[in-house]
Design a protein around this motif. Sequence first.
Motif, PDB file in Angstrom:
ATOM      1  N   SER A 185      28.190  36.921  38.404  1.00  0.00           N
ATOM      2  CA  SER A 185      28.720  37.336  39.699  1.00  0.00           C
ATOM      3  C   SER A 185      28.681  36.144  40.641  1.00  0.00           C
ATOM      4  O   SER A 185      27.864  35.234  40.487  1.00  0.00           O
ATOM      5  N   TYR A 186      29.582  36.145  41.599  1.00  0.00           N
ATOM      6  CA  TYR A 186      29.612  35.004  42.521  1.00  0.00           C
ATOM      7  C   TYR A 186      29.973  35.435  43.922  1.00  0.00           C
ATOM      8  O   TYR A 186      30.627  36.454  44.142  1.00  0.00           O
ATOM      9  N   SER A 197      34.588  39.977  41.843  1.00  0.00           N
ATOM     10  CA  SER A 197      33.809  38.746  41.702  1.00  0.00           C
ATOM     11  C   SER A 197      32.732  38.880  40.632  1.00  0.00           C
ATOM     12  O   SER A 197      31.671  38.271  40.721  1.00  0.00           O
ATOM     13  N   VAL A 198      33.032  39.663  39.597  1.00  0.00           N
ATOM     14  CA  VAL A 198      32.082  39.877  38.503  1.00  0.00           C
ATOM     15  C   VAL A 198      32.797  39.746  37.165  1.00  0.00           C
ATOM     16  O   VAL A 198      33.832  40.373  36.945  1.00  0.00           O
ATOM     17  N   GLN A 253      35.003  43.249  37.843  1.00  0.00           N
ATOM     18  CA  GLN A 253      35.110  43.563  39.266  1.00  0.00           C
ATOM     19  C   GLN A 253      35.707  42.322  39.927  1.00  0.00           C
ATOM     20  O   GLN A 253      35.842  41.278  39.290  1.00  0.00           O
ATOM     21  N   ARG A 289      37.122  39.798  33.589  1.00  0.00           N
ATOM     22  CA  ARG A 289      36.804  40.185  34.965  1.00  0.00           C
ATOM     23  C   ARG A 289      36.628  41.705  34.987  1.00  0.00           C
ATOM     24  O   ARG A 289      37.543  42.442  34.634  1.00  0.00           O
TER      25      ARG A 289
END
Length: 95
Positions: free
Chosen positions: A9-10, A35-36, A33, A31
């Motif tokens: 995650s970021y 940002s996950v 999500q 991917r």
Amino acid sequence: MINVLFVVSYDVTDDKRRKELSDYLESYGVRVQYSVFETELAESQLDQLVRGIKKRIKPEEDTVRIYPITKGVRDKIVTIGKDKGRFFDQDVIVI
């Protein structure tokens, strides 16, 4: 070689860096999500992934977290809605 499932995650503040990081992560996994990402990697591949992430972020502004998911925990993942991460649960035979 044993692969482990990792959740990456970021939180990247800059649009350009965020796009570069997401493009890079897409080369490693799926991917699940915005940002996950989920990816299956051997230890050597994880080292390579971490080096690539470090080249694409500013550590004083951005955060990336990588969570290893063990087999026992992986079997207990609950997804509500469309499950984009099931890609890694399928057995693959390479000929």
